[in-house]
Motif scaffolding. Structure first.
Motif, PDB file in Angstrom:
ATOM      1  N   GLY A  46       0.846  -1.047   0.047  1.00 35.52           N
ATOM      2  CA  GLY A  46      -0.060  -0.050   0.181  1.00 35.52           C
ATOM      3  C   GLY A  46       1.077   1.208  -0.046  1.00 35.52           C
ATOM      4  N   THR A  47       1.955   1.341   0.787  1.00 29.25           N
ATOM      5  CA  THR A  47       2.820   2.505   0.828  1.00 29.25           C
ATOM      6  C   THR A  47       3.564   2.820  -0.463  1.00 29.25           C
ATOM      7  OG1 THR A  47       3.247   1.915   3.181  1.00 29.25           O
ATOM      8  CG2 THR A  47       4.636   3.356   1.971  1.00 29.25           C
ATOM      9  N   LEU A  48       3.913   1.431  -1.134  1.00 27.71           N
ATOM     10  CA  LEU A  48       4.574   1.806  -2.442  1.00 27.71           C
ATOM     11  C   LEU A  48       3.524   2.274  -3.605  1.00 27.71           C
ATOM     12  CD1 LEU A  48       6.750  -1.273  -2.627  1.00 27.71           C
ATOM     13  CD2 LEU A  48       7.638   0.792  -2.658  1.00 27.71           C
ATOM     14  N   VAL A  49       2.522   1.713  -3.567  1.00 29.86           N
ATOM     15  CA  VAL A  49       1.262   2.407  -4.481  1.00 29.86           C
ATOM     16  C   VAL A  49       1.173   3.791  -4.232  1.00 29.86           C
ATOM     17  CG1 VAL A  49      -1.206   2.212  -4.881  1.00 29.86           C
ATOM     18  CG2 VAL A  49       0.248   0.179  -4.727  1.00 29.86           C
ATOM     19  N   LEU A  50       0.804   4.262  -2.922  1.00 31.53           N
ATOM     20  CA  LEU A  50       0.565   5.402  -2.716  1.00 31.53           C
ATOM     21  C   LEU A  50       1.890   6.579  -3.117  1.00 31.53           C
ATOM     22  CD1 LEU A  50      -1.294   5.287   0.627  1.00 31.53           C
ATOM     23  CD2 LEU A  50      -2.350   5.741  -1.637  1.00 31.53           C
ATOM     24  N   VAL A  51       3.166   6.008  -2.688  1.00 33.36           N
ATOM     25  CA  VAL A  51       4.255   6.937  -3.066  1.00 33.36           C
ATOM     26  C   VAL A  51       4.568   6.927  -4.298  1.00 33.36           C
ATOM     27  CG1 VAL A  51       6.805   6.684  -2.815  1.00 33.36           C
ATOM     28  CG2 VAL A  51       5.460   6.350  -0.881  1.00 33.36           C
ATOM     29  N   SER A  52       4.069   5.890  -5.208  1.00 26.27           N
ATOM     30  CA  SER A  52       4.124   5.923  -6.604  1.00 26.27           C
ATOM     31  C   SER A  52       3.363   6.750  -7.441  1.00 26.27           C
ATOM     32  CB  SER A  52       4.326   4.415  -7.296  1.00 26.27           C
ATOM     33  OG  SER A  52       2.935   3.770  -7.163  1.00 26.27           O
ATOM     34  N   ILE A  53       2.189   6.703  -6.783  1.00 28.38           N
ATOM     35  CA  ILE A  53       1.087   7.779  -7.460  1.00 28.38           C
ATOM     36  C   ILE A  53       1.631   9.203  -6.992  1.00 28.38           C
ATOM     37  CG2 ILE A  53      -1.300   8.479  -7.056  1.00 28.38           C
ATOM     38  CD1 ILE A  53      -2.160   5.522  -6.573  1.00 28.38           C
ATOM     39  N   PHE A  90       2.625  12.126 -10.052  1.00 26.51           N
ATOM     40  CA  PHE A  90       1.639  13.410 -10.084  1.00 26.51           C
ATOM     41  C   PHE A  90       2.831  14.538 -10.012  1.00 26.51           C
ATOM     42  CE2 PHE A  90      -0.763  16.722  -8.283  1.00 26.51           C
ATOM     43  CZ  PHE A  90      -1.805  16.979  -9.215  1.00 26.51           C
ATOM     44  N   TYR A  91       3.590  14.305  -9.383  1.00 28.09           N
ATOM     45  CA  TYR A  91       4.762  15.374  -8.980  1.00 28.09           C
ATOM     46  C   TYR A  91       6.141  15.579  -9.724  1.00 28.09           C
ATOM     47  CZ  TYR A  91       1.485  17.001  -5.236  1.00 28.09           C
ATOM     48  OH  TYR A  91       0.537  17.452  -4.664  1.00 28.09           O
ATOM     49  N   VAL A  92       6.636  14.482 -10.122  1.00 27.45           N
ATOM     50  CA  VAL A  92       7.830  14.139 -10.702  1.00 27.45           C
ATOM     51  C   VAL A  92       7.688  13.704 -12.097  1.00 27.45           C
ATOM     52  CG1 VAL A  92      10.011  13.088 -10.452  1.00 27.45           C
ATOM     53  CG2 VAL A  92       8.899  13.652  -8.546  1.00 27.45           C
ATOM     54  N   ASN A  93       7.173  12.501 -12.367  1.00 32.17           N
ATOM     55  CA  ASN A  93       7.222  11.803 -13.693  1.00 32.17           C
ATOM     56  C   ASN A  93       6.312  10.883 -13.794  1.00 32.17           C
ATOM     57  OD1 ASN A  93       7.893  10.505 -16.245  1.00 32.17           O
ATOM     58  ND2 ASN A  93      10.080  11.088 -15.983  1.00 32.17           N
ATOM     59  N   ILE A  94       5.713  10.823 -14.685  1.00 35.64           N
ATOM     60  CA  ILE A  94       4.278   9.928 -15.086  1.00 35.64           C
ATOM     61  C   ILE A  94       4.829   8.513 -14.983  1.00 35.64           C
ATOM     62  CG2 ILE A  94       4.167   9.848 -17.336  1.00 35.64           C
ATOM     63  CD1 ILE A  94       1.173  10.019 -15.454  1.00 35.64           C
ATOM     64  N   ASN A  95       5.928   8.413 -15.409  1.00 38.33           N
ATOM     65  CA  ASN A  95       6.677   6.670 -15.585  1.00 38.33           C
ATOM     66  C   ASN A  95       6.663   6.244 -14.204  1.00 38.33           C
ATOM     67  OD1 ASN A  95       6.857   6.994 -18.211  1.00 38.33           O
ATOM     68  ND2 ASN A  95       9.121   7.817 -17.977  1.00 38.33           N
ATOM     69  N   TRP A  96       6.501   6.706 -12.988  1.00 32.14           N
ATOM     70  CA  TRP A  96       6.647   6.147 -11.705  1.00 32.14           C
ATOM     71  C   TRP A  96       5.354   5.318 -11.694  1.00 32.14           C
ATOM     72  CZ3 TRP A  96      10.226   5.444  -8.303  1.00 32.14           C
ATOM     73  CH2 TRP A  96      11.397   6.199  -8.406  1.00 32.14           C
ATOM     74  N   LEU A 147       4.888   2.951 -13.237  1.00 28.25           N
ATOM     75  CA  LEU A 147       5.292   1.458 -13.648  1.00 28.25           C
ATOM     76  C   LEU A 147       5.504   0.707 -12.195  1.00 28.25           C
ATOM     77  CD1 LEU A 147       7.649   2.266 -16.413  1.00 28.25           C
ATOM     78  CD2 LEU A 147       5.338   1.253 -16.581  1.00 28.25           C
ATOM     79  N   LEU A 148       5.942   1.546 -11.281  1.00 23.82           N
ATOM     80  CA  LEU A 148       5.964   0.889 -10.014  1.00 23.82           C
ATOM     81  C   LEU A 148       4.767   0.344  -9.589  1.00 23.82           C
ATOM     82  CD1 LEU A 148       7.816   0.037  -7.337  1.00 23.82           C
ATOM     83  CD2 LEU A 148       7.476   2.352  -6.601  1.00 23.82           C
ATOM     84  N   THR A 149       3.559   1.226  -9.651  1.00 16.23           N
ATOM     85  CA  THR A 149       2.468   0.874  -9.256  1.00 16.23           C
ATOM     86  C   THR A 149       1.838  -0.503  -9.984  1.00 16.23           C
ATOM     87  OG1 THR A 149       1.530   2.971  -8.812  1.00 16.23           O
ATOM     88  CG2 THR A 149      -0.068   1.508  -8.937  1.00 16.23           C
ATOM     89  N   ALA A 150       2.196  -0.628 -11.385  1.00 16.65           N
ATOM     90  CA  ALA A 150       1.738  -1.664 -12.252  1.00 16.65           C
ATOM     91  C   ALA A 150       2.527  -3.075 -11.617  1.00 16.65           C
ATOM     92  CB  ALA A 150       2.026  -1.284 -13.527  1.00 16.65           C
ATOM     93  N   PHE A 151       4.059  -2.622 -11.331  1.00 13.40           N
ATOM     94  CA  PHE A 151       4.583  -3.741 -10.689  1.00 13.40           C
ATOM     95  C   PHE A 151       4.044  -4.414  -9.472  1.00 13.40           C
ATOM     96  CE2 PHE A 151       8.037  -5.427  -8.087  1.00 13.40           C
ATOM     97  CZ  PHE A 151       8.627  -6.430  -8.929  1.00 13.40           C
TER      98      PHE A 151
END
Length: 62
Positions: free
Chosen positions: A11-18, A22-28, A30-34
């Motif tokens: 859950g923490t990884l999903v929230l952090v990657s979102i 939003f703030y850095v790069n849309i490619n993050w 991919l971590l949510t997908a993983f």
């Protein structure tokens, strides 16, 4: 206890990657997908990489 820790980490990884997407790069996203794919895979195969990591590195039995 280990299962709760795994869910918390996922859950923490999903929230952090979102937030990073939003703030850095849309490619993050991919971590949510993983993380999502890993959760789906572990529900089918009953094997989870994070479970093995917690067992071996942190010597968690329960």
């Amino acid at each position: 206890m280990r299962e709760r820790i795994i869910r918390g980490i996922a859950g923490t990884l999903v929230l952090v990657s979102i937030l990073l997407a939003f703030y850095v790069n849309i490619n993050w996203l991919l971590l949510t997908a993983f993380v999502g794919l890993n959760l789906l895979q572990s529900s089918i195969t009953k094997w989870c990489l994070m479970d093995d990591i917690l067992k071996k590195v942190f010597k968690m039995d329960n």
